[in-house]
Design a protein around this motif. Structure first.
Motif, PDB file in Angstrom:
ATOM      1  N   MET A  62     -33.513  -7.199 -67.815  1.00  0.00           N
ATOM      2  CA  MET A  62     -33.331  -8.387 -68.665  1.00  0.00           C
ATOM      3  C   MET A  62     -33.811  -8.071 -70.087  1.00  0.00           C
ATOM      4  SD  MET A  62     -32.601 -11.762 -68.623  1.00  0.00           S
ATOM      5  CE  MET A  62     -32.860 -13.114 -69.766  1.00  0.00           C
ATOM      6  N   THR A  63     -32.900  -8.129 -71.037  1.00  0.00           N
ATOM      7  CA  THR A  63     -33.270  -7.828 -72.425  1.00  0.00           C
ATOM      8  C   THR A  63     -34.056  -8.995 -73.003  1.00  0.00           C
ATOM      9  OG1 THR A  63     -31.133  -6.762 -72.523  1.00  0.00           O
ATOM     10  CG2 THR A  63     -32.334  -6.893 -74.551  1.00  0.00           C
ATOM     11  N   MET A  64     -35.079  -8.647 -73.767  1.00  0.00           N
ATOM     12  CA  MET A  64     -35.934  -9.677 -74.338  1.00  0.00           C
ATOM     13  C   MET A  64     -35.658  -9.883 -75.827  1.00  0.00           C
ATOM     14  SD  MET A  64     -37.857 -11.386 -72.371  1.00  0.00           S
ATOM     15  CE  MET A  64     -38.817 -12.141 -73.682  1.00  0.00           C
ATOM     16  N   TYR A  65     -35.196 -11.064 -76.149  1.00  0.00           N
ATOM     17  CA  TYR A  65     -35.006 -11.425 -77.556  1.00  0.00           C
ATOM     18  C   TYR A  65     -35.858 -12.648 -77.862  1.00  0.00           C
ATOM     19  CZ  TYR A  65     -30.696  -8.684 -76.961  1.00  0.00           C
ATOM     20  OH  TYR A  65     -29.791  -7.697 -76.687  1.00  0.00           O
ATOM     21  N   THR A  66     -36.324 -12.734 -79.105  1.00  0.00           N
ATOM     22  CA  THR A  66     -36.942 -13.979 -79.562  1.00  0.00           C
ATOM     23  C   THR A  66     -36.146 -14.452 -80.771  1.00  0.00           C
ATOM     24  OG1 THR A  66     -38.538 -12.709 -80.868  1.00  0.00           O
ATOM     25  CG2 THR A  66     -39.275 -13.481 -78.719  1.00  0.00           C
ATOM     26  N   PHE A  67     -35.989 -15.764 -80.888  1.00  0.00           N
ATOM     27  CA  PHE A  67     -35.123 -16.330 -81.923  1.00  0.00           C
ATOM     28  C   PHE A  67     -35.920 -17.116 -82.956  1.00  0.00           C
ATOM     29  CE2 PHE A  67     -32.473 -15.801 -78.140  1.00  0.00           C
ATOM     30  CZ  PHE A  67     -31.455 -15.013 -78.664  1.00  0.00           C
ATOM     31  N   GLY A  68     -35.621 -16.823 -84.222  1.00  0.00           N
ATOM     32  CA  GLY A  68     -36.302 -17.507 -85.317  1.00  0.00           C
ATOM     33  C   GLY A  68     -35.311 -18.016 -86.341  1.00  0.00           C
ATOM     34  N   TRP A  69     -35.834 -18.752 -87.307  1.00  0.00           N
ATOM     35  CA  TRP A  69     -35.012 -19.299 -88.387  1.00  0.00           C
ATOM     36  C   TRP A  69     -35.718 -19.044 -89.708  1.00  0.00           C
ATOM     37  CZ3 TRP A  69     -30.311 -21.720 -87.339  1.00  0.00           C
ATOM     38  CH2 TRP A  69     -29.632 -22.250 -88.449  1.00  0.00           C
ATOM     39  N   CYS A  70     -34.960 -18.604 -90.706  1.00  0.00           N
ATOM     40  CA  CYS A  70     -35.525 -18.371 -92.031  1.00  0.00           C
ATOM     41  C   CYS A  70     -35.605 -19.695 -92.782  1.00  0.00           C
ATOM     42  CB  CYS A  70     -34.660 -17.382 -92.813  1.00  0.00           C
ATOM     43  SG  CYS A  70     -34.573 -15.747 -92.050  1.00  0.00           S
ATOM     44  N   SER A  71     -36.818 -20.109 -93.092  1.00  0.00           N
ATOM     45  CA  SER A  71     -36.999 -21.420 -93.719  1.00  0.00           C
ATOM     46  C   SER A  71     -38.371 -21.498 -94.377  1.00  0.00           C
ATOM     47  CB  SER A  71     -36.876 -22.508 -92.647  1.00  0.00           C
ATOM     48  OG  SER A  71     -36.766 -23.776 -93.246  1.00  0.00           O
ATOM     49  N   GLU A  72     -38.640 -22.609 -95.067  1.00  0.00           N
ATOM     50  CA  GLU A  72     -39.966 -22.761 -95.666  1.00  0.00           C
ATOM     51  C   GLU A  72     -40.937 -23.285 -94.605  1.00  0.00           C
ATOM     52  OE1 GLU A  72     -37.242 -26.103 -96.599  1.00  0.00           O
ATOM     53  OE2 GLU A  72     -37.234 -23.970 -97.140  1.00  0.00           O
TER      54      GLU A  72
END
Length: 256
Positions: free
Chosen positions: A1-11
């Motif tokens: 199972m590949t591990m990814y974490t998700f983020g967002w570019c913001s202030e």
């Protein structure tokens, strides 16, 4: 199972909202810490250290007027800035910091390519040394030719990283810039050992899932490369109420 974490570019003010939406982290601009103004920096730092969502990544490394190539390089200011950046990033607990900063690294007219590349290599070496032991990795971001004339492809970024060959210096692949430069997705597989961070957008640089980018092929190439780690959406939002939520759902689905 590949591990990814998700983020967002913001202030940083968006951290609470992004946490509620289910993001793993937020990616903020390093320049928003105002590193060169002691008073403002002291006031800003706690917002990042006490963020409800981890600030695992930063982008926009240098202010636009702080040149890293060309005849106007201020070595002392640069040295101070990098020292402060390393310390602050370590305090916040960031893992990756993106060196895009197209204006800072743009080669001025009449300045030799070779000299610029030498200056940039020295810069990377200096940052690598300063970051040693901090737990922070600098990732070189290839930008399209409209934004800078130095490093426009993943393979070029990797060439610089290889020259330094420092564990704290790696490379970012940005789907938007790759698409703008018509860079082959095979580059993700060819340069797998150097990939440390991913930026996503979609047609028109809007949020992932809203356009025509070949996401299935991108994901297949990324999986073939064995990449695991952080993936940030860096894009323009049209509808704040739905874009982030829908994009997170899209990213989780397409990378599942």
């Amino acid at each position: 199972m590949t591990m990814y974490t998700f983020g967002w570019c913001s202030e940083i003010q968006q951290a609470e909202k992004l946490k509620d939406l289910g993001f793993d982290y937020i990616e903020c601009a390093l320049v928003s810490l105002n590193l060169e103004n002691e008073t403002e920096f002291a006031a800003r730092l706690p917002l990042f250290m006490n963020s409800p969502l981890p600030v695992s990544a930063f982008n926009i490394f240098f202010p636009g007027d702080l040149k890293v190539v060309g005849p106007e390089v201020d070595e002392e200011r640069l040295q101070r800035y990098i020292y402060k950046a390393a310390k602050a990033l370590n305090q916040v607990g960031a893992k990756n910091v993106v060196l895009g900063s197209g204006r800072s690294r743009n080669i001025p007219d009449g300045w030799e390519q070779n000299r610029s590349e030498e200056q940039f290599t020295q810069l990377l070496s200096r940052i690598g040394e300063e970051f040693a032991g901090t737990g922070v990795t600098l990732v070189i971001e290839p930008l399209n030719k409209k934004e800078t004339n130095l490093i426009n492809s993943v393979s070029e970024a990797v060439r610089f990283a290889k020259q330094i060959n420092h564990p704290s210096v790696r490379v970012l692949a940005d789907f938007y810039h790759m698409d703008e430069e018509k860079e082959s997705l095979q580059t993700l597989i060819d340069n797998q050992a150097w990939l440390q961070h991913i930026h996503l957008a979609d047609t028109g640089r809007f949020s992932p899932g809203t356009g025509q980018y070949p996401y299935e092929q991108f994901v297949a190439a990324l999986k073939a490369s064995g990449y695991e780690g952080m993936i940030s959406a860096e894009c323009t939002i049209r509808d704040p109420e739905t874009d982030q939520r829908d994009s997170l759902a899209f990213m989780k689905r397409v990378f599942a």
